[in-house]
Design an enzyme around this catalytic site. Sequence first.
Site, short mmCIF file in Angstrom:
data_model
loop_
_atom_site.label_atom_id
_atom_site.label_comp_id
_atom_site.label_asym_id
_atom_site.label_seq_id
_atom_site.Cartn_x
_atom_site.Cartn_y
_atom_site.Cartn_z
N ASP A 42 24.18 19.07 2.45
CA ASP A 42 22.48 18.63 2.42
C ASP A 42 21.66 19.67 2.52
O ASP A 42 21.44 20.26 3.68
CB ASP A 42 22.18 17.68 3.31
CG ASP A 42 21.03 16.88 3.23
OD1 ASP A 42 20.17 17.31 2.35
OD2 ASP A 42 20.86 15.59 3.87
N GLU A 89 0.88 17.67 -0.89
CA GLU A 89 2.11 16.92 -1.29
C GLU A 89 1.62 15.31 -0.96
O GLU A 89 0.71 15.20 -0.07
CB GLU A 89 3.51 17.28 -0.60
CG GLU A 89 3.45 16.97 0.75
CD GLU A 89 4.77 17.10 1.54
OE1 GLU A 89 5.46 15.96 1.16
OE2 GLU A 89 5.09 17.68 2.32
N SER A 106 18.06 21.02 1.23
CA SER A 106 16.73 20.27 0.59
C SER A 106 16.44 21.16 -0.93
O SER A 106 16.61 22.47 -0.92
CB SER A 106 15.48 20.41 1.30
OG SER A 106 14.37 20.05 0.61
N VAL A 130 7.77 18.42 -1.18
CA VAL A 130 7.30 20.14 -1.37
C VAL A 130 7.95 20.52 -2.74
O VAL A 130 7.14 21.28 -3.31
CB VAL A 130 8.00 20.85 -0.09
CG1 VAL A 130 7.82 22.29 -0.37
CG2 VAL A 130 6.89 20.31 1.35
N LYS A 162 11.13 20.79 11.28
CA LYS A 162 11.63 19.96 12.43
C LYS A 162 13.15 20.58 12.61
O LYS A 162 13.62 20.71 11.70
CB LYS A 162 11.77 18.74 11.96
CG LYS A 162 10.18 17.96 11.77
CD LYS A 162 10.21 16.65 11.99
CE LYS A 162 9.11 15.84 11.99
NZ LYS A 162 8.45 15.69 10.78
N LYS A 216 10.49 8.86 -3.96
CA LYS A 216 10.24 10.35 -3.53
C LYS A 216 10.68 11.02 -4.52
O LYS A 216 11.86 11.05 -5.00
CB LYS A 216 11.30 10.24 -2.16
CG LYS A 216 11.31 11.68 -1.70
CD LYS A 216 12.14 11.69 -0.26
CE LYS A 216 12.58 13.02 -0.15
NZ LYS A 216 13.38 13.04 1.15
N ASP A 225 13.58 21.74 -1.66
CA ASP A 225 12.32 22.44 -1.47
C ASP A 225 12.76 24.02 -1.53
O ASP A 225 11.89 24.69 -1.88
CB ASP A 225 12.04 22.15 -0.04
CG ASP A 225 11.28 20.94 0.21
OD1 ASP A 225 11.45 20.11 -1.10
OD2 ASP A 225 10.94 20.33 1.28
N1 PSU Z 1 9.69 17.33 6.94
C1 PSU Z 1 8.70 16.69 7.55
N2 PSU Z 1 7.79 15.84 7.23
C2 PSU Z 1 7.82 15.33 5.62
C3 PSU Z 1 9.12 16.04 5.08
C4 PSU Z 1 9.66 16.88 5.52
O1 PSU Z 1 8.37 17.07 8.87
O2 PSU Z 1 7.14 14.43 5.29
C5 PSU Z 1 9.18 15.69 3.45
C6 PSU Z 1 8.61 16.55 2.63
O3 PSU Z 1 7.96 16.11 1.49
C7 PSU Z 1 9.69 17.80 2.32
C8 PSU Z 1 10.81 16.40 2.02
O4 PSU Z 1 9.56 18.09 0.93
O5 PSU Z 1 10.58 15.67 3.32
C9 PSU Z 1 12.04 17.10 2.25
O6 PSU Z 1 12.98 15.92 1.77
P1 PSU Z 1 14.66 16.28 1.69
O7 PSU Z 1 15.10 16.78 3.15
O8 PSU Z 1 15.26 15.05 1.10
O9 PSU Z 1 14.69 17.41 0.63
MN MN Z 2 18.59 16.41 1.25
#
Ligand code: PSU
Ligand code: MN
Length: 305
Positions: free
Chosen positions: A138, A25, A140, A106, A159, A86, A142
């Site tokens: 919220d 990614e 993701s 992701v 995390k 993003k 993903d």
């Molecule tokens: N978690 C990490 N490092 C990252 C991400 C997540 O520890 O860089 C990034 C990845 O690209 C993941 C994205 O797909 O954040 C998820 O973002 P969101 O929570 O906005 O869906």
């Molecule tokens: Mn989000």
Amino acid sequence: MKPILHLHPDVKKALDEKKPIVALESTIISHGMPYPDNVKMALDVEKIIKDQGAVPATIAILKGEIHVGLSKEDIEFLAKEPGVYKVGKRDFGYVISQKKTGATTVSGTSVIANLAGIEVFATGGIGGVHRGAQETFDISRDLEELAALNICVVCAGAKSILDLGLTLEYLETKGVEVIGYQTDLLPAFYSRTSPFKVNYRLDHPKEIADLLHAKWSLGLTGGAVVANPIPEPYSMDHQVIDQAIEKALAEANLKGVKGQHVTPFLLSKIKEITGGESLESNIELVYNNARLAAMIAIELNQYKK
Ligand code: PSU
Ligand code: MN
């Protein structure tokens, strides 16, 4: 209409010759790590995959064009440029039609990897169900793409800015298995363990490839998460990292950070609070995941012969 994918010559050759490929990614480059560490990380990861005998394919959108496999200059640009979008599913239409440059998450990377016919993907951590999602909703994207697409994502768990328990429940609902590589417990990114169990433990890359083959040859669609614990020397003290996460979450709440800005905000805050330590750990766990992803891609490729 077939989407136009700009394949790097090495990726095109690998696809033509049915060689093992590992997708990578680019959000981790543009929004996950500071410059210039992000450039070094991105180039080293590609080298690790090549050294294992697979072909790396870092995915991004450059001036509205989808690229599978990037040049050094492309990586440098994504790492440095401040206005990079993003990109998850929600953002493709805008970024492509407006000829913008975007780093894929992701979810976004999985969409493109799937179009290109790549099934194994290495990253640091996946997105998931955020703490307090009962209020904020919220969750993701993903997780949705993992549910929908045949992609195996190798990560170091998630995390604990996320609610790990709710993330596991959500993945279960979506039919996505969480495989622990040589571990019974779900790793929590900076630490090798968490209070949660993985669904299945497998100790060899071939067993993971066997599982993927068994699932996909049934015609079941959907991905799998391979959770690979951070190497021991780089794992961080629970207390240090938990405190940093709590502080970062409190600040995000106070500032009213929302939507796709939440994760990058928390990542950079945690980095700030822990000094360089969390960054070094973050980079090392990505290397570790790239190595395993390459081994899985090589084993899975045996089934294509
Ligand atoms: N978690 C990490 N490092 C990252 C991400 C997540 O520890 O860089 C990034 C990845 O690209 C993941 C994205 O797909 O954040 C998820 O973002 P969101 O929570 O906005 O869906
Ligand atoms: Mn989000």
